[in-house]
Design a protein around this motif. Structure first.
Motif, PDB file in Angstrom:
ATOM      1  N   THR A  85       4.197   0.094  14.386  1.00 39.01           N
ATOM      2  CA  THR A  85       4.799  -0.870  15.300  1.00 39.01           C
ATOM      3  C   THR A  85       6.223  -0.473  15.603  1.00 39.01           C
ATOM      4  O   THR A  85       7.015  -0.204  14.692  1.00 39.01           O
ATOM      5  N   ASP A  86       6.543  -0.435  16.887  1.00 35.20           N
ATOM      6  CA  ASP A  86       7.912  -0.205  17.331  1.00 35.20           C
ATOM      7  C   ASP A  86       8.622  -1.554  17.341  1.00 35.20           C
ATOM      8  O   ASP A  86       8.312  -2.428  18.168  1.00 35.20           O
ATOM      9  N   LYS A  87       9.556  -1.769  16.431  1.00 33.28           N
ATOM     10  CA  LYS A  87      10.222  -3.067  16.290  1.00 33.28           C
ATOM     11  C   LYS A  87      11.086  -3.402  17.487  1.00 33.28           C
ATOM     12  O   LYS A  87      11.373  -4.585  17.735  1.00 33.28           O
ATOM     13  N   ASP A  88      11.523  -2.417  18.226  1.00 38.07           N
ATOM     14  CA  ASP A  88      12.391  -2.698  19.375  1.00 38.07           C
ATOM     15  C   ASP A  88      11.593  -3.141  20.592  1.00 38.07           C
ATOM     16  O   ASP A  88      12.004  -4.056  21.316  1.00 38.07           O
ATOM     17  N   THR A  89      10.475  -2.499  20.829  1.00 41.53           N
ATOM     18  CA  THR A  89       9.688  -2.820  22.030  1.00 41.53           C
ATOM     19  C   THR A  89       8.443  -3.627  21.718  1.00 41.53           C
ATOM     20  O   THR A  89       7.731  -4.038  22.641  1.00 41.53           O
ATOM     21  N   GLN A  90       8.138  -3.838  20.425  1.00 46.18           N
ATOM     22  CA  GLN A  90       6.933  -4.559  20.009  1.00 46.18           C
ATOM     23  C   GLN A  90       5.677  -3.879  20.558  1.00 46.18           C
ATOM     24  O   GLN A  90       4.714  -4.534  20.954  1.00 46.18           O
ATOM     25  N   GLU A  91       5.679  -2.549  20.533  1.00 44.37           N
ATOM     26  CA  GLU A  91       4.532  -1.768  20.962  1.00 44.37           C
ATOM     27  C   GLU A  91       3.859  -1.136  19.751  1.00 44.37           C
ATOM     28  O   GLU A  91       4.498  -0.887  18.724  1.00 44.37           O
ATOM     29  N   GLY A  92       2.575  -0.851  19.894  1.00 46.49           N
ATOM     30  CA  GLY A  92       1.837  -0.133  18.873  1.00 46.49           C
ATOM     31  C   GLY A  92       1.704   1.330  19.261  1.00 46.49           C
ATOM     32  O   GLY A  92       1.252   1.657  20.369  1.00 46.49           O
ATOM     33  N   ILE A  93       2.111   2.241  18.348  1.00 44.23           N
ATOM     34  CA  ILE A  93       2.087   3.678  18.630  1.00 44.23           C
ATOM     35  C   ILE A  93       0.930   4.290  17.859  1.00 44.23           C
ATOM     36  O   ILE A  93       0.882   4.226  16.621  1.00 44.23           O
ATOM     37  N   ILE A  94      -0.015   4.889  18.576  1.00 44.49           N
ATOM     38  CA  ILE A  94      -1.159   5.553  17.961  1.00 44.49           C
ATOM     39  C   ILE A  94      -0.721   6.965  17.556  1.00 44.49           C
ATOM     40  O   ILE A  94      -0.197   7.726  18.387  1.00 44.49           O
ATOM     41  N   THR A  95      -0.936   7.345  16.298  1.00 40.77           N
ATOM     42  CA  THR A  95      -0.512   8.651  15.791  1.00 40.77           C
ATOM     43  C   THR A  95      -1.687   9.370  15.136  1.00 40.77           C
ATOM     44  O   THR A  95      -2.692   8.755  14.771  1.00 40.77           O
ATOM     45  N   VAL A  96      -1.508  10.710  14.961  1.00 42.22           N
ATOM     46  CA  VAL A  96      -2.509  11.539  14.299  1.00 42.22           C
ATOM     47  C   VAL A  96      -2.224  11.556  12.798  1.00 42.22           C
ATOM     48  O   VAL A  96      -1.078  11.758  12.377  1.00 42.22           O
ATOM     49  N   LYS A  97      -3.265  11.338  11.997  1.00 43.79           N
ATOM     50  CA  LYS A  97      -3.097  11.364  10.546  1.00 43.79           C
ATOM     51  C   LYS A  97      -3.583  12.685   9.947  1.00 43.79           C
ATOM     52  O   LYS A  97      -2.982  13.198   9.007  1.00 43.79           O
ATOM     53  N   LYS A  98      -4.656  13.253  10.467  1.00 43.39           N
ATOM     54  CA  LYS A  98      -5.224  14.490   9.956  1.00 43.39           C
ATOM     55  C   LYS A  98      -5.430  15.467  11.103  1.00 43.39           C
ATOM     56  O   LYS A  98      -5.442  15.085  12.276  1.00 43.39           O
TER      57      LYS A  98
ATOM     58  N   SER B 284      -4.818  20.682  18.590  1.00 41.35           N
ATOM     59  CA  SER B 284      -3.720  21.318  17.855  1.00 41.35           C
ATOM     60  C   SER B 284      -2.590  20.362  17.540  1.00 41.35           C
ATOM     61  O   SER B 284      -1.553  20.786  17.004  1.00 41.35           O
ATOM     62  N   ALA B 285      -2.747  19.082  17.895  1.00 48.00           N
ATOM     63  CA  ALA B 285      -1.679  18.118  17.623  1.00 48.00           C
ATOM     64  C   ALA B 285      -1.429  18.035  16.123  1.00 48.00           C
ATOM     65  O   ALA B 285      -2.363  17.808  15.344  1.00 48.00           O
ATOM     66  N   PRO B 286      -0.174  18.181  15.687  1.00 49.24           N
ATOM     67  CA  PRO B 286       0.120  18.135  14.250  1.00 49.24           C
ATOM     68  C   PRO B 286       0.076  16.707  13.736  1.00 49.24           C
ATOM     69  O   PRO B 286       0.201  15.743  14.512  1.00 49.24           O
ATOM     70  N   PRO B 287      -0.101  16.522  12.448  1.00 52.17           N
ATOM     71  CA  PRO B 287      -0.073  15.165  11.875  1.00 52.17           C
ATOM     72  C   PRO B 287       1.257  14.462  12.156  1.00 52.17           C
ATOM     73  O   PRO B 287       2.302  15.094  12.289  1.00 52.17           O
ATOM     74  N   GLU B 288       1.162  13.135  12.273  1.00 52.28           N
ATOM     75  CA  GLU B 288       2.290  12.237  12.563  1.00 52.28           C
ATOM     76  C   GLU B 288       2.769  12.344  14.006  1.00 52.28           C
ATOM     77  O   GLU B 288       3.764  11.712  14.374  1.00 52.28           O
ATOM     78  N   SER B 289       2.092  13.120  14.831  1.00 55.50           N
ATOM     79  CA  SER B 289       2.497  13.202  16.237  1.00 55.50           C
ATOM     80  C   SER B 289       1.911  12.019  17.008  1.00 55.50           C
ATOM     81  O   SER B 289       0.765  11.607  16.772  1.00 55.50           O
ATOM     82  N   PRO B 290       2.666  11.412  17.946  1.00 55.88           N
ATOM     83  CA  PRO B 290       2.165  10.256  18.707  1.00 55.88           C
ATOM     84  C   PRO B 290       1.175  10.671  19.792  1.00 55.88           C
ATOM     85  O   PRO B 290       1.283  11.738  20.382  1.00 55.88           O
ATOM     86  N   ILE B 291       0.212   9.793  20.048  1.00 51.82           N
ATOM     87  CA  ILE B 291      -0.787  10.029  21.096  1.00 51.82           C
ATOM     88  C   ILE B 291      -0.549   9.119  22.286  1.00 51.82           C
ATOM     89  O   ILE B 291      -0.586   9.557  23.433  1.00 51.82           O
TER      90      ILE B 291
END
Length: 633
Positions: free
Chosen positions: A163-176, A123-130
């Motif tokens: 990419t999080d420019k402050d922490t240099q982390e990669g954020i995995i998100t839902v697209k569909k 049920s995770a909506p699009p653009e939500s971080p995983i």
């Protein structure tokens, strides 16, 4: 002596041997022309083997290859300057040089894990971080900036990475939108790459790294899903009650496949025209339908899980009511016409038209005829024009309004649809007197030519009469009210501001009730129970006793004291009054001018001059002139 006690300098890491760092300078106060006393030689006391110094110039250079900032960043170098050319017996001085290695992009990013695993509900909506992943980079600043991307995997179209420019982390998100029932596991390959690469250090290897990300989709209890986003149904308006007009279908998308029940949202069907079978979703009518009243019915059907009613979904259902020929044609308007007494046979007196509430795909086609009961012996005939109109014609010559003033002509109107619908309408025909041109002159039905009510001219005349009558009444009342008012002034010429004449001459010196001059002579006179006579009080108040005044009190003090007492007296009348005592006091050279003391003098006064003062003093002149006449006699 060095020019500075401490020097600060920097040099990029991984610099070649002999790279310039900084130059130090020392001076000697001795005479440079006297031997080698002022000749300075530089040497390094601390900082080897990393740095070296040129003995004559004082230039410090790198002495070791591939110095790495990540291993050591700060260095402290001690430089000595010695005169006498560095020979024995020379004097020396030292200075400290702090050297910092600056960063270069000589380290690629590296993931600490080869595999990452995350879970997310379907049920995770699009653009939500995983989840978040991070590649480590030993460099700093812009040399450590990283850009993440998904290079391959079966979920590249379902997920994204930012990419999080402050922490240099990669954020995995839902697209569909995810669906556990369709796919439960996704595998992604994520790459991290430096955005600022120094070509000098490409030999160290590629400045990027990759890792594997596994995403597990978790099942959640989802509401039922309809087979269509919307339903459109059609039904004829003459369908019997409880007839099924269509069916909607919804299923539980979860693995459990919970049973579903259906219902109609009554907010969308307030009249309860439709109902639904809660088990199979069949929609049926519960009341008769009428296309002419309502062409469309828009209702909402709710599907909910039986085990968990909170899990529900909605779908719109649009129901179109189809027309059937259930309405008979009728006159387009109410027809009431007239026929002249001198009319001739076959004369057209009225044209009829009709309308039908029903629809007709090929167009309406009406037919007009006389009712069977009026066919024989009728004084009028109907002629169908075949264009949905008909004409009423006279059948005989001349009509007599005294014999028959009104005819009621029944007309049958039929349509051409199936089943055929017809109605009988009535046309009212008045018999009237007309001139030779056929213009109506008089008729029993006066309403045909004279509408009820008054004409505009008559209404305006009545309105003007009413206005004149109202103005007359208002003027009469104003004049009557003005006559009742008593004049405050006897003469039009005798006008004064705030002066009212009462036409009261008074009693002269012998009248002791108006003003008592003895009060001025004897201030201690008792004033109890004496009311003012110059005005009529609105209410009677008990007089307030005032304290006695000393014998030597002057009249002015007496009047001022009485004025103060009246100002503070709550029982005083609430309006201004004038009390004239006409006493000048003691010691006046001009003596008294008041007529109050004229009684004490023996001389006679001549008042003839009052007659010369005009009409305003005529009353006084007549009064005093009459007194003189009495004395002479």
């Amino acid at each position: 002596m060095f020019t500075k006690d401490v020097y600060n300098a920097s040099v990029p890491e991984m610099s070649d041997v002999g790279t310039f760092v900084v130059q130090v300078t020392a001076t000697d106060a001795d005479d440079p022309t006297y031997g080698n006393s002022a000749k300075v030689v530089y040497s390094i006391l601390q900082g080897q083997p990393y740095f070296s110094v040129e003995s004559e110039s004082g230039i410090i250079k790198t002495a070791l290859l591939n110095m790495d900032r990540e291993n050591r960043e700060q260095y402290q170098v001690v430089i000595q300057a010695k005169d006498m050319g560095g020979q024995m017996g020379g004097l020396s001085g030292t200075t400290t040089v702090n050297i910092t290695l600056t960063d270069v992009n000589d380290n690629p990013p590296r993931f600490p894990q080869s595999t990452y695993q995350f879970k997310t509900p379907e049920s995770a909506p699009p653009e939500s971080p995983i989840g978040r992943i991070k590649a480590n980079d030993a460099d700093v600043g812009e040399n450590a900036e990283i850009e993440y991307s998904i290079t391959e995997g079966d979920g590249s179209d379902m997920f994204g990475v930012i990419t999080d420019k402050d922490t240099q982390e990669g954020i995995i998100t839902v697209k569909k939108a995810l669906d556990f029932e369709k796919k439960k596991l996704y595998t992604l390959k994520v790459e991290a790459i430096n955005t600022h690469v120094d070509p000098r250090f490409l030999y160290l290897g590629p400045f990027k790294d990759s890792t594997t990300v596994r995403i597990l989709v978790e099942d959640v209890d989802e509401p039922p899903v309809f087979s269509r986003p919307a339903y459109i149904l059609e039904v004829k308006e003459d369908v019997p009650i409880n007839s099924i007009i269509g069916t909607v279908t919804a299923q539980d998308p979860d693995v459990a496949k919970n049973p579903v029940k259906y219902s109609v949202d009554r907010h969308t069907d307030m009249d309860r025209v439709f109902n639904i079978n809660s088990g199979n979703g069949s929609i049926f009518t519960s009341k008769p339908l009428d296309r002419e009243t309502s062409l469309w019915h828009n209702i909402t059907v709710i599907a909910a899980e039986i085990n968990n009613p909170k899990q529900s979904s909605r779908v719109p259902v649009f129901i179109k009511v189809l027309d059937v020929n259930d309405n008979a044609p009728e006159f387009a308007m109410f027809y009431e016409t007239f026929v002249c007494e001198n009319a001739k046979a076959e004369q057209l007196i009225q044209t009829l038209s009709a309308v039908d509430k029903d629809d007709s795909f090929s167009g309406h086609q009406f037919s007009f005829s006389l009712a069977p009961e009026a066919t024989s012996g009728s004084n009028f005939t109907i002629q169908d024009n075949r264009d949905n109109t008909a004409g009423i014609f006279t059948r005989k010559n001349r009509y007599n309004r005294h014999e028959m003033s009104t005819y009621l002509l029944p007309v049958v109107i039929s349509d051409s649809d199936y089943p055929v619908q017809s109605s009988t309408e009535t046309v009212t025909i008045r018999v009237c007197a007309c001139d030779h041109r056929g213009k109506m002159q008089s008729c029993n039905a006066e309403a045909l030519i004279h509408p009820t009510g008054l004409s505009t001219g008559a209404l305006i005349a009545i309105l003007l009469c009413i206005i004149i009558l109202l103005v007359t009444v208002v003027l009469f009342a104003a004049l009557k009210r003005q006559r009742k008012k008593e004049p405050l002034i006897i003469s039009k010429e005798d006008i004064r501001d705030n002066i009212v004449s009462y036409n009261d001459e008074g009693g002269g010196e012998e009248d002791t009730q108006a003003f008592d001059i003895g009060t001025l002579r004897n201030p201690e006179a008792i004033e109890d129970n004496k009311l003012r006579r110059d005005i009529v009080p609105e209410a009677l108040f008990m007089p307030r006793r005032t304290p006695a005044v000393r014998d030597n009190t002057d009249v002015r003090d007496f009047i001022n004291q009485r004025l103060k007492e009246n100002d503070t007296d709550p029982t005083a009348p609430p309006y201004d009054s004038l009390a004239t005592y006409a006493y000048e006091g003691n010691g006046s050279v001009a003596e008294s001018l008041s007529s109050l003391e004229s009684v004490t003098t023996d001389g006679d006064q001549d008042y003839d001059y009052l007659s010369d003062w005009g009409p305003r003093f005529k009353k006084l002149a007549d009064m005093y002139g009459s007194v003189d006449s009495d004395k002479d006699s």
